[in-house]
Structures are given as C-alpha cells and as structure tokens.
Design a protein around this motif. Sequence first.
Motif, PDB file in Angstrom:
ATOM      1  N   GLU A   1     -15.265 -52.951   8.106  1.00 21.30           N
ATOM      2  CA  GLU A   1     -13.844 -52.612   7.994  1.00 21.30           C
ATOM      3  C   GLU A   1     -13.662 -51.796   6.718  1.00 21.30           C
ATOM      4  N   PHE A   2     -14.066 -50.544   6.778  1.00 20.02           N
ATOM      5  CA  PHE A   2     -14.126 -49.706   5.584  1.00 20.02           C
ATOM      6  C   PHE A   2     -12.751 -49.512   4.951  1.00 20.02           C
ATOM      7  N   GLN A   3     -12.719 -49.672   3.633  1.00 20.83           N
ATOM      8  CA  GLN A   3     -11.535 -49.377   2.832  1.00 20.83           C
ATOM      9  C   GLN A   3     -11.994 -48.575   1.622  1.00 20.83           C
ATOM     10  N   GLU A   4     -11.296 -47.517   1.322  1.00 22.61           N
ATOM     11  CA  GLU A   4     -11.653 -46.619   0.228  1.00 22.61           C
ATOM     12  C   GLU A   4     -11.701 -47.359  -1.114  1.00 22.61           C
ATOM     13  N   ASN A   5     -12.756 -47.155  -1.882  1.00 24.42           N
ATOM     14  CA  ASN A   5     -12.937 -47.711  -3.233  1.00 24.42           C
ATOM     15  C   ASN A   5     -12.855 -49.238  -3.309  1.00 24.42           C
ATOM     16  N   ALA A   6     -13.208 -49.930  -2.241  1.00 23.32           N
ATOM     17  CA  ALA A   6     -13.140 -51.396  -2.252  1.00 23.32           C
ATOM     18  C   ALA A   6     -14.501 -52.036  -2.497  1.00 23.32           C
TER      19      ALA A   6
ATOM     20  N   ILE B   1     -18.935 -47.337  -2.922  1.00 21.74           N
ATOM     21  CA  ILE B   1     -19.197 -46.852  -1.568  1.00 21.74           C
ATOM     22  C   ILE B   1     -17.939 -46.177  -1.034  1.00 21.74           C
ATOM     23  N   ASN B   2     -18.081 -44.917  -0.671  1.00 16.43           N
ATOM     24  CA  ASN B   2     -16.957 -44.136  -0.163  1.00 16.43           C
ATOM     25  C   ASN B   2     -17.149 -43.730   1.284  1.00 16.43           C
ATOM     26  N   ASP B   3     -17.943 -44.501   2.008  1.00 10.11           N
ATOM     27  CA  ASP B   3     -18.199 -44.225   3.418  1.00 10.11           C
ATOM     28  C   ASP B   3     -18.563 -45.533   4.108  1.00 10.11           C
ATOM     29  N   GLU B   4     -18.527 -45.550   5.437  1.00  9.90           N
ATOM     30  CA  GLU B   4     -18.874 -46.767   6.176  1.00  9.90           C
ATOM     31  C   GLU B   4     -20.330 -47.155   6.003  1.00  9.90           C
ATOM     32  N   LEU B   5     -21.185 -46.170   5.750  1.00 11.37           N
ATOM     33  CA  LEU B   5     -22.620 -46.408   5.654  1.00 11.37           C
ATOM     34  C   LEU B   5     -23.186 -45.620   4.490  1.00 11.37           C
ATOM     35  N   ILE B   6     -23.971 -46.301   3.684  1.00 14.54           N
ATOM     36  CA  ILE B   6     -24.658 -45.628   2.582  1.00 14.54           C
ATOM     37  C   ILE B   6     -26.132 -46.009   2.646  1.00 14.54           C
TER      38      ILE B   6
ATOM     39  N   GLN C   1     -32.976 -56.988  -6.282  1.00 19.95           N
ATOM     40  CA  GLN C   1     -31.790 -57.545  -5.638  1.00 19.95           C
ATOM     41  C   GLN C   1     -30.781 -56.453  -5.322  1.00 19.95           C
ATOM     42  N   LEU C   2     -30.221 -56.546  -4.128  1.00 20.68           N
ATOM     43  CA  LEU C   2     -29.090 -55.717  -3.723  1.00 20.68           C
ATOM     44  C   LEU C   2     -27.865 -56.618  -3.784  1.00 20.68           C
ATOM     45  N   ILE C   3     -26.896 -56.249  -4.590  1.00 18.79           N
ATOM     46  CA  ILE C   3     -25.668 -57.040  -4.721  1.00 18.79           C
ATOM     47  C   ILE C   3     -24.500 -56.193  -4.216  1.00 18.79           C
ATOM     48  N   ILE C   4     -23.807 -56.717  -3.213  1.00 22.36           N
ATOM     49  CA  ILE C   4     -22.663 -56.025  -2.635  1.00 22.36           C
ATOM     50  C   ILE C   4     -21.419 -56.802  -3.044  1.00 22.36           C
ATOM     51  N   GLN C   5     -20.456 -56.115  -3.668  1.00 26.58           N
ATOM     52  CA  GLN C   5     -19.263 -56.789  -4.135  1.00 26.58           C
ATOM     53  C   GLN C   5     -18.011 -55.995  -3.786  1.00 26.58           C
ATOM     54  N   SER C   6     -16.878 -56.680  -3.832  1.00 26.24           N
ATOM     55  CA  SER C   6     -15.603 -56.080  -3.477  1.00 26.24           C
ATOM     56  C   SER C   6     -14.642 -56.169  -4.651  1.00 26.24           C
ATOM     57  N   SER C   7     -13.723 -55.219  -4.715  1.00 27.17           N
ATOM     58  CA  SER C   7     -12.710 -55.239  -5.781  1.00 27.17           C
ATOM     59  C   SER C   7     -11.341 -55.663  -5.237  1.00 27.17           C
ATOM     60  N   ILE C   8     -11.283 -56.084  -3.971  1.00 31.93           N
ATOM     61  CA  ILE C   8     -10.014 -56.527  -3.382  1.00 31.93           C
ATOM     62  C   ILE C   8     -10.156 -57.954  -2.846  1.00 31.93           C
ATOM     63  N   ASP C   9      -9.026 -58.600  -2.638  1.00 29.46           N
ATOM     64  CA  ASP C   9      -9.024 -59.998  -2.184  1.00 29.46           C
ATOM     65  C   ASP C   9      -9.243 -60.153  -0.689  1.00 29.46           C
TER      66      ASP C   9
ATOM     67  N   GLU D   1     -11.085 -60.153   2.812  1.00 30.08           N
ATOM     68  CA  GLU D   1     -12.487 -60.287   3.203  1.00 30.08           C
ATOM     69  C   GLU D   1     -12.926 -59.050   3.994  1.00 30.08           C
ATOM     70  N   ILE D   2     -14.062 -58.527   3.643  1.00 30.29           N
ATOM     71  CA  ILE D   2     -14.637 -57.376   4.338  1.00 30.29           C
ATOM     72  C   ILE D   2     -16.059 -57.747   4.737  1.00 30.29           C
ATOM     73  N   TYR D   3     -16.403 -57.556   6.003  1.00 28.53           N
ATOM     74  CA  TYR D   3     -17.735 -57.895   6.497  1.00 28.53           C
ATOM     75  C   TYR D   3     -18.683 -56.737   6.199  1.00 28.53           C
ATOM     76  N   VAL D   4     -19.820 -57.049   5.582  1.00 24.23           N
ATOM     77  CA  VAL D   4     -20.811 -56.033   5.210  1.00 24.23           C
ATOM     78  C   VAL D   4     -22.204 -56.473   5.645  1.00 24.23           C
ATOM     79  N   THR D   5     -23.060 -55.496   5.819  1.00 19.55           N
ATOM     80  CA  THR D   5     -24.478 -55.723   6.100  1.00 19.55           C
ATOM     81  C   THR D   5     -25.275 -54.883   5.111  1.00 19.55           C
ATOM     82  N   GLY D   6     -26.308 -55.484   4.543  1.00 22.40           N
ATOM     83  CA  GLY D   6     -27.133 -54.768   3.585  1.00 22.40           C
ATOM     84  C   GLY D   6     -28.610 -54.990   3.845  1.00 22.40           C
ATOM     85  N   ALA D   7     -29.417 -54.013   3.448  1.00 20.56           N
ATOM     86  CA  ALA D   7     -30.871 -54.110   3.592  1.00 20.56           C
ATOM     87  C   ALA D   7     -31.519 -53.451   2.385  1.00 20.56           C
ATOM     88  N   ILE D   8     -32.649 -54.021   1.951  1.00 19.30           N
ATOM     89  CA  ILE D   8     -33.377 -53.475   0.808  1.00 19.30           C
ATOM     90  C   ILE D   8     -34.866 -53.719   1.014  1.00 19.30           C
ATOM     91  N   GLY D   9     -35.674 -52.775   0.562  1.00 20.40           N
ATOM     92  CA  GLY D   9     -37.114 -52.927   0.664  1.00 20.40           C
ATOM     93  C   GLY D   9     -37.845 -51.673   0.234  1.00 20.40           C
TER      94      GLY D   9
END
Length: 168
Positions: A68-73, A91-96, A109-117, A119-127
């Motif tokens: 649920e992409f939101q600009e600058n969140a 992140i300024n796009d649905e996918l980075i 470690q990949l840490i994904i965080q939000s600046s708004i209250d 809830e936004i569902y995210v998926t992340g991968a690192i390797g």
Amino acid sequence: MQKTGLVIVIFGLLTVAGLAISAVESQVTLEGINQGNGKVKTSETVNVSVDINKEESSVGIFAVQIMEFQENAISVKIIDPADIEIVSEKINDELIEMEFDIYESGTYQLIIQSSIDDEIYVTGAIGPLPDAGKKFILSTISFTVLIVGTIGLAASAIYEIKNRKKSV
C-alpha cells in the motif's frame, strides 16, 4: 499412429524437463537470499538478516516491495556485521532493488521502517548477488529445452491432424 504417440511423449517429456530446469534456476537464483514480510508503522519494523561470506560474494542485493505505497512513508537501511549503517534510503516507489558492497563476512540486516502510524504491509529480501554465470547457463538451457519441446508437440499435433484428414 504409434510413432506419433511416441514422438508426442518424447516432446512432452522435453517440455516437462524444461520446466524442471526452470524451477532449479529459480532455486539457484534465490540461493542465500532471505525474505521476510510484515506490517510496519512508527512503532514496528520488519527486520531481515542474512549471513554473507565475503569470499563467496563481494556484492549484496536487497529488495523491498510495498503493498500500500504512500509517498515518503517507508525507509530502509542496511546494517553490516560491525553494526554500521551502510545504506539508508527513502522509498519513493512500490518496489526498490539495490546492490551494496560487502566489506566483511558476517550478518547483514535489512531494516524496513515507517514514518507514519498507519500499518503498511511490506516484503523485503536480502542476500548475496546471485551468480550471473550459473543463472545465464540454466536459463539458456531451460529456454532451449522448453522451445524444442513445445515446437515438437505442436508439429506432432499438426502432423497427426493432417494424417487423420487423409485417412478419412
């Protein structure tokens, strides 16, 4: 009729083999990549960690998808084994998807965080960055076997249809 049936079975097996090789290619591509997902908001983060050996790969990769992409969140950061932040991105796009340099072996470690209250569902991968040579070889073999199998099936079907018309 029996020869055509045997030919169809052979080309069918080639098609199945091509699909199987494609599945193996996917496993090779994702080898060593850890994935995680969840909801983020100001008080919650999603953390994904992976052990990377510098001797095996000098480049790492991470990807984040926001449902649920939101600009600058949403922002992401990569922490190296020495707890130093080596990447920090809004992140300024649905996918980075980005690469990062690996300077030492250990847990990244990949840490994904939000600046708004909200809830936004995210998926992340690192390797580690997948081996391009292995991927290219397997994708070429998979594609070739699939094409040969599919063309063979189509040609056998056309041949059988034409022979049926002649015999009627």
